[in-house]
Design an enzyme around this catalytic site. Structure first.
Site, PDB file in Angstrom:
ATOM      1  N   GLU A 204       0.806  -1.220   0.000  1.00  0.00           N
ATOM      2  CA  GLU A 204       0.000   0.000   0.000  1.00  0.00           C
ATOM      3  C   GLU A 204       0.838   1.269   0.000  1.00  0.00           C
ATOM      4  O   GLU A 204       0.351   2.353   0.314  1.00  0.00           O
ATOM      5  CB  GLU A 204      -0.970  -0.027   1.185  1.00  0.00           C
ATOM      6  CG  GLU A 204      -1.920  -1.214   1.084  1.00  0.00           C
ATOM      7  CD  GLU A 204      -2.917  -1.303   2.213  1.00  0.00           C
ATOM      8  OE1 GLU A 204      -2.847  -0.457   3.126  1.00  0.00           O
ATOM      9  OE2 GLU A 204      -3.763  -2.211   2.185  1.00  0.00           O
ATOM     10  N   GLU A 283      -8.024  -0.723  14.245  1.00  0.00           N
ATOM     11  CA  GLU A 283      -8.849  -1.587  13.402  1.00  0.00           C
ATOM     12  C   GLU A 283      -8.521  -3.053  13.661  1.00  0.00           C
ATOM     13  O   GLU A 283      -7.355  -3.414  13.822  1.00  0.00           O
ATOM     14  CB  GLU A 283      -8.585  -1.231  11.939  1.00  0.00           C
ATOM     15  CG  GLU A 283      -9.359  -2.031  10.923  1.00  0.00           C
ATOM     16  CD  GLU A 283      -8.961  -1.671   9.503  1.00  0.00           C
ATOM     17  OE1 GLU A 283      -9.050  -2.548   8.628  1.00  0.00           O
ATOM     18  OE2 GLU A 283      -8.537  -0.516   9.271  1.00  0.00           O
ATOM     19  N   LYS A 335     -15.697  -1.458   2.875  1.00  0.00           N
ATOM     20  CA  LYS A 335     -15.014  -1.949   1.676  1.00  0.00           C
ATOM     21  C   LYS A 335     -16.075  -2.482   0.722  1.00  0.00           C
ATOM     22  O   LYS A 335     -16.719  -3.488   1.012  1.00  0.00           O
ATOM     23  CB  LYS A 335     -14.024  -3.064   2.032  1.00  0.00           C
ATOM     24  CG  LYS A 335     -12.821  -2.611   2.853  1.00  0.00           C
ATOM     25  CD  LYS A 335     -11.951  -3.796   3.231  1.00  0.00           C
ATOM     26  CE  LYS A 335     -10.662  -3.363   3.919  1.00  0.00           C
ATOM     27  NZ  LYS A 335      -9.872  -4.523   4.412  1.00  0.00           N
TER      28      LYS A 335
END
Length: 428
Positions: A204, A283, A335
């Site tokens: 990422e 998260e 998502k």
């Protein structure tokens, strides 16, 4: 009326060199749009199922079956429907698939069609996607949760936490927040170089040094923030994606930083971190099926920090409803490919917001140049977006789209800032 006239699809590559699905939609008024579907490296057990080819081609990851599903079954199911009737379109997609987990036609095929239809309808309406989906009041720009140091499934290192993020909470505008995040990112590279640590990039765009553990990673980022002249905790806060399901096994529990830990021990560790660092969000701190652990952790530190359910909820309204009833987590990671249609995504966000849960729009580790999630973040007023480091064009594409949206909104634009997070809401 903007009737769906043609639907096409092809196999393209994502940012990791793996195949994914791109769908194109043409309306009878000439409006045209396409959408490309992302895919994840760490995927939840309860996610909608992608359709992959298997076999030798692309190591089994080809999507020719999903492309064929679009052409042979999805196209006939939605051609002739008004593209502005998104819920009708998405119901037709669900009916065509006929399975609870979208495994027959594939969530990747369904989502590509769903998003392409929405984009075509926006084009036909003469509106930007964020305005078309979000209506006249869509005006809040999200805080970019920039994953600048990668571990876990996103990097080949010994760091168990998957993502270490910076959140520019003190910026006045999204444009300023993006600059701050980029400056911290470049400062972190220099800090890593000074310490002789690797500056290679993870999936990422974040750096992937082999550091000793969570606290060392947070300390390195804290030094980088200070190096820019920004103030840790006031200008820029910290956030984690632990992705705990990746290191949890039944019987032995959480194998984390060299030892086996219980949910209670993991929770104590997080409480210690939240007290020691200005962390605004954690998260997936626990396993996707550890409901008791999640409830206990939420009771323990949920008034101090955002606890985000990703694998826990998989953007599924039914899973989220269960979490709300139990009192597990206080935020939903969104998502689109976890659930498979735009309508179901919007339903999950609406359910979260109606029950006081925060939402964070998110990319996947396997991304494309598609910028849909940037528009959706503004459309639903999520106030947070997670789309990687300010590096690699598939990540930066989303940030650049948000810059355009902020410019488009002009004086009406508002940057979410610190109020996007429970930590500051509870502090008043």
């Amino acid at each position: 009326m903007s009737i769906i006239e043609q639907v096409g699809a092809r196999e393209i590559l994502d940012s990791r060199g793996n195949p994914t699905v791109e769908v194109e939609v043409l309306l009878d008024d000439g409006s045209f749009a396409r959408a490309a579907v992302p895919s994840g490296a760490s995927t939840g057990e309860h996610e909608a199922v992608e359709l992959r080819d298997g076999g030798d081609r692309y190591g089994g990851k080809g999507v020719e079956k999903a492309v064929e599903a679009v052409l042979s079954e999805i196209a006939p199911a939605i051609i002739g429907i008004d593209a502005t009737e998104q819920r009708t379109v998405d119901q037709a997609l669900l009916d065509a698939d006929g399975t609870p987990d979208k495994s027959r036609l594939g969530a990747n095929a369904l989502l590509g069609a769903s998003l392409a239809v929405a984009r075509a309808a926006a084009e036909s309406s003469g509106l930007d996607l964020f305005r078309y989906v979000g209506g006249p009041n869509a005006h809040v720009l999200p805080v970019p949760m920039m994953n600048i140091l990668n571990g876990g499934a996103h990097a080949d290192t010994g760091v168990d936490v998957q993502e270490f993020m910076v959140a520019p909470i003190g910026a006045a505008t999204f444009k300023e927040s993006l600059r701050w995040g980029a400056e911290v990112y470049h400062a972190l590279k220099s800090v890593l170089k000074e310490k002789g640590l690797a500056t290679g990039l993870g999936d990422e765009g974040g750096f992937a040094p082999d550091v000793a553990g969570t606290k060392e990673a947070l300390d390195l980022i804290s030094v980088a923030i200070g190096k820019t002249g920004l103030v840790l905790g006031t200008d820029v806060a910290l956030a984690l994606d632990v992705a705990a399901t990746e290191f949890y096994t039944d019987g032995t529990g959480y194998k984390f930083e060299g030892s086996n830990r219980t949910a209670a021990e993991m929770s104590a560790f997080y409480a210690e971190l939240v007290d020691a660092y200005p962390i605004v969000s954690i998260e997936d701190p626990l396993d996707e099926d550890d409901w008791d652990g999640w409830v206990a952790l939420t009771d323990q530190i949920g008034n101090k920090v955002q606890l985000v359910g990703d694998d826990l909820f998989v953007t599924n309204p039914e899973r989220l409803e269960e979490g709300i009833v139990k009192g597990a987590a206080n935020a939903l990671l969104v998502k689109v490919n976890q659930i498979g249609t735009l309508t179901e995504t919007l339903d999950a966000v609406d359910l979260a917001h109606r029950n006081g849960y925060k939402t964070m729009m998110s990319h996947r580790s396997g991304e494309t140049e598609d910028t849909t999630i940037a528009d959706l973040a503004v459309a639903v007023g999520s106030g947070q977006i997670k789309t990687g480091a300010p590096a690699r064009s598939e990540r930066v594409a989303k940030y650049n789209q948000l810059l355009r949206i902020e410019e488009n909104l002009g004086d009406a634009a508002r940057y979410a800032g610190e109020v996007a997070f429970p930590r500051f809401a509870f502090e008043g």
